[in-house]
Scaffold this motif. Structure first.
Motif, PDB file in Angstrom:
ATOM      1  N   GLY A  51     -58.000 -15.606 -45.112  1.00  0.00           N
ATOM      2  CA  GLY A  51     -58.181 -14.592 -44.071  1.00  0.00           C
ATOM      3  C   GLY A  51     -57.115 -14.702 -42.990  1.00  0.00           C
ATOM      4  O   GLY A  51     -56.534 -13.692 -42.547  1.00  0.00           O
ATOM      5  N   VAL A  52     -56.814 -15.915 -42.546  1.00  0.00           N
ATOM      6  CA  VAL A  52     -55.783 -16.135 -41.523  1.00  0.00           C
ATOM      7  C   VAL A  52     -54.407 -15.741 -42.062  1.00  0.00           C
ATOM      8  O   VAL A  52     -53.609 -15.114 -41.358  1.00  0.00           O
ATOM      9  N   VAL A  53     -54.142 -16.093 -43.306  1.00  0.00           N
ATOM     10  CA  VAL A  53     -52.838 -15.763 -43.906  1.00  0.00           C
ATOM     11  C   VAL A  53     -52.665 -14.253 -44.020  1.00  0.00           C
ATOM     12  O   VAL A  53     -51.585 -13.709 -43.767  1.00  0.00           O
ATOM     13  N   LEU A  54     -53.750 -13.542 -44.377  1.00  0.00           N
ATOM     14  CA  LEU A  54     -53.671 -12.085 -44.483  1.00  0.00           C
ATOM     15  C   LEU A  54     -53.327 -11.459 -43.131  1.00  0.00           C
ATOM     16  O   LEU A  54     -52.547 -10.510 -43.047  1.00  0.00           O
ATOM     17  N   ILE A  55     -53.905 -11.995 -42.067  1.00  0.00           N
ATOM     18  CA  ILE A  55     -53.662 -11.437 -40.727  1.00  0.00           C
ATOM     19  C   ILE A  55     -52.267 -11.812 -40.223  1.00  0.00           C
ATOM     20  O   ILE A  55     -51.542 -10.983 -39.677  1.00  0.00           O
ATOM     21  N   THR A  56     -51.893 -13.071 -40.423  1.00  0.00           N
ATOM     22  CA  THR A  56     -50.602 -13.552 -39.910  1.00  0.00           C
ATOM     23  C   THR A  56     -49.432 -13.104 -40.786  1.00  0.00           C
ATOM     24  O   THR A  56     -48.336 -12.836 -40.285  1.00  0.00           O
ATOM     25  N   GLY A  57     -49.665 -13.035 -42.088  1.00  0.00           N
ATOM     26  CA  GLY A  57     -48.590 -12.668 -43.017  1.00  0.00           C
ATOM     27  C   GLY A  57     -47.604 -13.786 -43.269  1.00  0.00           C
ATOM     28  O   GLY A  57     -46.461 -13.540 -43.658  1.00  0.00           O
ATOM     29  N   SER A  58     -48.032 -15.024 -43.037  1.00  0.00           N
ATOM     30  CA  SER A  58     -47.122 -16.160 -43.245  1.00  0.00           C
ATOM     31  C   SER A  58     -47.927 -17.418 -43.548  1.00  0.00           C
ATOM     32  O   SER A  58     -49.081 -17.548 -43.137  1.00  0.00           O
TER      33      SER A  58
ATOM     34  N   LEU B 159     -62.693 -10.440 -48.509  1.00  0.00           N
ATOM     35  CA  LEU B 159     -62.762  -9.010 -48.822  1.00  0.00           C
ATOM     36  C   LEU B 159     -62.743  -8.166 -47.551  1.00  0.00           C
ATOM     37  O   LEU B 159     -61.976  -7.195 -47.427  1.00  0.00           O
ATOM     38  N   VAL B 160     -63.584  -8.540 -46.567  1.00  0.00           N
ATOM     39  CA  VAL B 160     -63.655  -7.769 -45.315  1.00  0.00           C
ATOM     40  C   VAL B 160     -62.321  -7.838 -44.568  1.00  0.00           C
ATOM     41  O   VAL B 160     -61.832  -6.839 -44.031  1.00  0.00           O
ATOM     42  N   THR B 161     -61.714  -9.026 -44.541  1.00  0.00           N
ATOM     43  CA  THR B 161     -60.429  -9.179 -43.846  1.00  0.00           C
ATOM     44  C   THR B 161     -59.345  -8.343 -44.511  1.00  0.00           C
ATOM     45  O   THR B 161     -58.545  -7.684 -43.834  1.00  0.00           O
ATOM     46  N   ALA B 162     -59.322  -8.362 -45.843  1.00  0.00           N
ATOM     47  CA  ALA B 162     -58.308  -7.575 -46.569  1.00  0.00           C
ATOM     48  C   ALA B 162     -58.467  -6.088 -46.279  1.00  0.00           C
ATOM     49  O   ALA B 162     -57.485  -5.382 -46.022  1.00  0.00           O
ATOM     50  N   LEU B 163     -59.722  -5.609 -46.278  1.00  0.00           N
ATOM     51  CA  LEU B 163     -59.956  -4.191 -45.962  1.00  0.00           C
ATOM     52  C   LEU B 163     -59.536  -3.874 -44.525  1.00  0.00           C
ATOM     53  O   LEU B 163     -58.956  -2.820 -44.243  1.00  0.00           O
TER      54      LEU B 163
END
Length: 351
Positions: A173-180, A341-345
Motif C-alpha cells: 500500500g505504501v509503495v503504491l502511494i509513494t511509487g518507489s 485492493l482499496v489502496t490500488a483503487l
C-alpha cells in the motif's frame, strides 16, 4: 583522489559507525527493558553498576563472554556455531539501506546519513534479508539435537512465514502511494507534503496496524514469543546455547527490535519530519544543523516505539499457538489483501 576510493572510504567509515551504533542501541534496549520491567513489577531495577545502573548491560556482556561455551555431544557442531552468527549478521545487514536523517551538502558533495539509503530497491532488500533471518533460528533448533530446541525452531519458521505475507502486503500500500521502493523517497514523500504531516499512518491506518502486529511476530517478542515460550519449551531454539553464542542471539533480537521500530518510524510516522517547516527555524536544506535536528526527531520517535515494544512485553500475556496462526492467516492476511485492493483503487481514481 579517485572517486571510487572516496566511496570506499565513506562506506567503510559509515559501516564501522553503524556496527558500533547497533551495539550501543542493543545495550540501551537491555537497560530500558530491565528498568521498565522493574517499574511494571514494583522493583527498582539495576542500580549498582555505574550511575543509575547504566553500565549493567556491559557487565552482562562481560559475564556472557566469561561463561563456558557448552556444545551438546550429539549436536551438529558446524551448524550449531553458524546459527548465531547467521542471525546476528542478517540483523546487522538490514541496516545498510536505512537512512537516519536528511542529507548533508558540503560543496558539490552530498553525504547521506546511512550506507546506501538512496538505493532504489531498499524496501525489497529489507524484506529479503528479514526473510533469510529465520534460517539462523531454524538451524539453531535443528542442530542442537534437542526436542525443545527443534520445536522452537519449527515454531519460529512457521510464525515468520505466516506473518511475512501480511507484512509484505501492508507495505505494498505504501509503495503504491509513494511509487518507489527507496527508503529516502518514502520518507521524503511524507516530509514534503502537508507541511511535513502527510504521514502514512494517516492514509494507511490498516497497513500500519498490520505492520505493527507483524513486527512483534517477526521479532519473536511477546505476546508472540512462542519460539522461546519458557513454560512449554524451556528456552526454545536457544536452550542448548551458552556464553557468547547465546549473547549473539540476544544481540540479534534487540537489533531486530530496533530495526522494526526504525522501519515503523520511517515508513509510517513521517521519518525525520519536523513539527514545523525548517525554514521557520532558519534551517537550510543540506546544512549540518538541519540534519542534526532531523536525526533528533527521528531518534526520539524510535525511543518511543522501543518503549512501546517493551511495555507490551511486560503487559500482555502470550498467545496460544492456534490463536497466533488464526490471527495471521484468518485476520491479518485477508485484511492486508483488502487494504492493497482499496489502496490500488484509490491510486487509480484519485491520482
Amino acid at each position: 583522489m579517485p572517486e571510487i576510493l572516496w566511496i570506499v572510504i565513506e562506506a567503510s567509515v559509515k559501516a564501522l559507525a553503524l556496527v558500533a551504533g547497533i551495539q550501543l542501541m542493543a545495550a540501551l534496549n537491555v537497560y530500558l527493558e530491565r528498568k521498565i520491567s522493574a517499574f511494571a513489577q514494583g522493583r527498582i531495577g539495576p542500580n549498582r553498576v555505574g550511575p543509575f545502573g547504566t553500565l549493567q548491560p556491559f557487565a552482562d556482556v562481560f559475564k556472557l563472554f566469561m561463561k563456558e561455551d557448552i556444545v551438546p555431544k550429539n549436536a551438529d557442531k558446524f551448524f550449531h556455531a553458524l546459527a548465531p552468527v547467521l542471525s546476528l549478521s542478517i540483523a546487522i545487514a538490514v541496516w545498510a539501506v536505512i537512512p537516519f536523517s536528511s542529507y548533508i551538502q558540503i560543496g558539490d558533495r552530498i553525504i547521506y546519513l546511512g550506507i546506501a539509503p538512496d538505493i532504489n530497491i531498499g524496501l525489497l532488500y529489507i524484506l529479503a534479508m528479514t526473510s533469510v533471518g529465520v534460517y539462523g533460528i531454524t538451524l539453531a533448533g535443528w542442530s542442537s539435537n534437542n526436542k525443545y530446541s527443534l520445536l522452537g525452531g519449527l515454531r519460529s519458521a512457521a510464525q515468520m512465514i505466516s506473518y511475512e505475507l501480511s507484512m509484505g502486503l501492508a507495505l505494498v500500500g505504501v509503495v503504491l502511494i509513494t511509487g518507489s521502493l527507496a527508503m529516502n523517497d518514502i520518507v521524503n514523500d511524507q516530509v514534503n507534503n502537508w507541511g511535513g504531516w502527510r504521514w502514512n499512518i494517516f492514509i494507511q491506518p490498516v497497513g500500519f496496524i498490520i505492520f505493527l502486529i507483524a513486527s512483534f511476530a517477526e521479532t519473536n517478542r511477546a505476546p508472540f514469543d512462542l519460539p522461546e515460550a519458557e513454560p512449554e519449551l524451556v528456552g526454545g531454539f536457544n536452550t542448548e546455547y551458552s556464553g557468547m553464542k547465546f549473547g549473539m542471539f540476544f544481540l540479534a533480537e534487540y537489533a531486530n527490535m530496533t530495526t522494526s521500530a526504525v522501519l515503523i518510524v520511517l515508513i509510517y510516522l513521517g521519518g525525520w519530519a519536523l513539527p514545523v517547516p525548517p525554514e521557520t527555524l532558519g534551517l537550510e536544506q543540506g546544512s549540518i544543523l538541519l540534519a542534526a535536528a532531523h536525526f533528533g526527531v527521528f531518534f526520539a520517535k524510535v525511543l518511543l516505539l522501543l518503549f512501546f515494544f517493551i511495555w507490551v512485553r511486560w503487559s500482555i500475556p502470550r498467545f496460544r499457538y492456534d490463536q497466533l496462526m488464526n490471527l495471521g492467516w484468518k485476520v491479518l492476511l485477508p485484511l492486508a489483501l483488502l487494504n492493497v485492493l482499496v489502496t490500488a483503487l484509490g491510486v487509480i481514481f484519485l491520482k
